[in-house]
Design an enzyme around this catalytic site. Structure first.
Site, PDB file in Angstrom:
ATOM      1  N   ILE B 158       0.837  -1.205   0.000  1.00  0.00           N
ATOM      2  CA  ILE B 158       0.000   0.000   0.000  1.00  0.00           C
ATOM      3  C   ILE B 158       0.871   1.254   0.000  1.00  0.00           C
ATOM      4  CG2 ILE B 158      -1.704   1.315   1.321  1.00  0.00           C
ATOM      5  CD1 ILE B 158      -2.820  -1.423   2.293  1.00  0.00           C
ATOM      6  N   ILE B 232      -5.109   5.238   6.729  1.00  0.00           N
ATOM      7  CA  ILE B 232      -5.884   4.202   6.041  1.00  0.00           C
ATOM      8  C   ILE B 232      -5.448   2.825   6.539  1.00  0.00           C
ATOM      9  CG2 ILE B 232      -6.415   5.533   3.969  1.00  0.00           C
ATOM     10  CD1 ILE B 232      -3.415   3.171   4.149  1.00  0.00           C
ATOM     11  N   ARG B 234      -4.832   1.327  10.429  1.00  0.00           N
ATOM     12  CA  ARG B 234      -5.753   0.961  11.507  1.00  0.00           C
ATOM     13  C   ARG B 234      -5.822   2.138  12.463  1.00  0.00           C
ATOM     14  NH1 ARG B 234      -8.509  -3.355   9.589  1.00  0.00           N
ATOM     15  NH2 ARG B 234      -7.262  -5.254   9.478  1.00  0.00           N
ATOM     16  N   GLU B 263     -13.972   0.935  15.858  1.00  0.00           N
ATOM     17  CA  GLU B 263     -14.938   0.953  14.755  1.00  0.00           C
ATOM     18  C   GLU B 263     -16.162   0.115  15.113  1.00  0.00           C
ATOM     19  OE1 GLU B 263     -12.841  -0.078  11.171  1.00  0.00           O
ATOM     20  OE2 GLU B 263     -11.440   1.557  11.460  1.00  0.00           O
ATOM     21  N   HIS B 281     -14.205   3.206   6.880  1.00  0.00           N
ATOM     22  CA  HIS B 281     -13.319   2.061   6.586  1.00  0.00           C
ATOM     23  C   HIS B 281     -13.689   1.407   5.247  1.00  0.00           C
ATOM     24  CE1 HIS B 281     -10.536  -1.092   8.623  1.00  0.00           C
ATOM     25  NE2 HIS B 281     -10.325  -1.045   7.322  1.00  0.00           N
TER      26      HIS B 281
END
Lengths: 317, 317
Positions: B158, B232, B234, B263, B281
């Site tokens: 990523i 992006i 956690r 979350e 998310h």
């Protein structure tokens, strides 16, 4: 005595600060020049600073019998009647490329915000709907960027920067413009063919009479139900009524718009739609691009008053 | 008879459809497995499908005496106690890289939306404030992407995709990760040094005990008043209280957040702030990345039931 420059459009004072250091500014604040200044003062004006999109035709030019230059702040000059200027020996200048990166970046911002539904996403979190596990049809997974077909309409400096950015997102790039260039993107011979192929149409074409309303109901229909249109050029390129209809009846999936037909007015029928992301014509609106545009304006005005050709002159069609 | 898979986390039914074709799914809907199914049925469970962020420790594993594999849908596996799994001979699988482009794209979306203030821009147009020429301090020009210093924290798949995208925006890229790689970006030996240097900190590090709250008040302070943080990865990587404080007192300029500490709950103190763009998310939430993640899940489950090693196994630390 400092050279005089009439400020024809409405600009924030902060954007004029560097010019005020060098020239005597007669600032109309965007109001009719004759209401703001005496005929005597206007009669002496040789240079005019305008926003390229502000209408500036023969009649307006004739208010200033000594006018020798019209300098546009920004890339666009679609409001200026170039023939009327040429026939009066008025040199027209602009700021080519100075804001290209900034405008390309707002195009990317609008495309990503629209396709990833960031307004809905933000509201889903802020409202507490996410915490309440409330289902949101708008939050269903959508197609992403890898492999997405991005159609760039217009391959000038802005179009090229949009294409280069999209390529980094692993998308496929196609384009239509009057000329085919030596670029690693697929060329389409017509806007129709590009619209048939792509899922996002990025409008980066120079606006003018010949591009007025070329993105019409037919082109939008060719994008299809998964299609998006992003406009960072000029509002005139899209038939805004056709766009409202296409968005309302889901002929296309969404739009990202930085420009509108009658700025600063976006029609209520358009602003009521949830599948659009709006920006108030802020494409060129970054610190660096203002500095770059101001550098072009200063260079143009300085050259004019020194009797030299404009370094950033508009090339007459 | 089809092999049984217990669905441990709450997933939309549409995301489970391809698995249901191949396996008998015992779907808990995210509720405690013991409330949903008899001890007898749980006793026979050999494979468990989970969201990597859902807590799954020794006690939960011991509910399933025959458990042989835990397959995470997605890249992350931070909720899974890897030591507890290893000591029970439970193979842990995930979907490495399957959603990397999609997550990198949401990082870009959040960065651009935050730095170009697209929520404010959209509201400025929709509200009619633009048409009324009402001044908006939030709409003043900001720094753009060319030359901007982007700090990428974590250089996995990523992080690399974020860096490649930012490079296309003519930004400067720096990074900090445990290892220095042969990449055309500036390496910083510490997160502190990266935060001192960059104006946007992109958090793309793998979450775990060692990265918990590493982005704290001190790191945020180093970003400075023009600084942004985008997360992006956690929620646990950022000290959320420190972030609220830094955003409230303008220690930093803004944030883009797809992930949160608890979350699906984003704290009210956070969601009340105008200088943040939120997403629920949805980083990996595109059609292609779901297909790619499902391919990994199917490959892992199929291999497990055929007695082969998981093709996408988590490499234990």
């Amino acid at each position: 005595m400092a050279d005089k420059v009439l400020v024809y459009s409405r600009f924030p004072k902060t954007m004029m600060a560097r010019f005020a250091e060098r020239f005597e500014l007669l600032d109309t604040g965007g109001k009719p020049a004759r209401e703001m200044f005496s005929a005597d003062r206007l009669g002496g004006i040789r240079a005019l600073l305008t926003a390229g999109g502000s209408p500036l035709g023969a009649e307006a030019m004739d208010l200033f019998p000594k006018l020798g230059t019209i300098v546009c702040y920004g890339t666009g000059y679609d409001g200026v009647d170039l023939k009327a200027a040429a026939s009066r020996n008025i040199a027209v200048g602009h700021s080519p490329g100075a804001n290209a990166a900034s405008v390309a970046d707002i195009a990317m911002t609008l495309m990503l915000a629209t396709t990833r539904r960031i307004l809905v996403a933000d509201q889903y979190v802020r409202s507490g709907d996410w915490a309440a596990s409330k289902p949101s049809p708008m939050m269903r997974p959508q197609a992403g960027m890898p492999g997405r077909r991005i159609g760039v309409y217009g391959m000038g400096e802005i179009g090229r920067k949009i294409a280069a950015r999209c390529a980094a997102f692993e998308s496929e790039i196609g384009y239509f413009s009057r000329s085919k260039y030596d670029l690693p993107y697929q060329y389409f011979p017509s806007l129709e063919a590009l619209a048939d192929w792509c899922s996002v149409l990025m409008i980066a074409v120079r606006a003018g009479a010949e591009t007025r309303h070329v993105v019409d109901a037919e082109i939008l229909g060719r994008l299809g139900a998964d299609g998006y249109v992003v406009n960072i050029s000029r509002g005139s390129v899209i038939d805004e009524k056709a766009l409202v209809a296409a968005l309302t009846d889901k002929t296309i999936a969404g739009a990202g718009l930085d420009v509108f037909e009658k700025e600063p007015h976006a029609p209520d029928a358009l602003t009521a739609l949830p599948n659009v992301v709006f920006a108030p014509h802020i494409g060129g609106h970054t610190l660096e691009s203002h500095v770059a545009m101001q550098n072009c304006v200063l260079a143009n005005l300085t050259a004019f008053f020194e009797g030299r050709p404009l370094p950033y002159a508009v090339k007459s069609a």
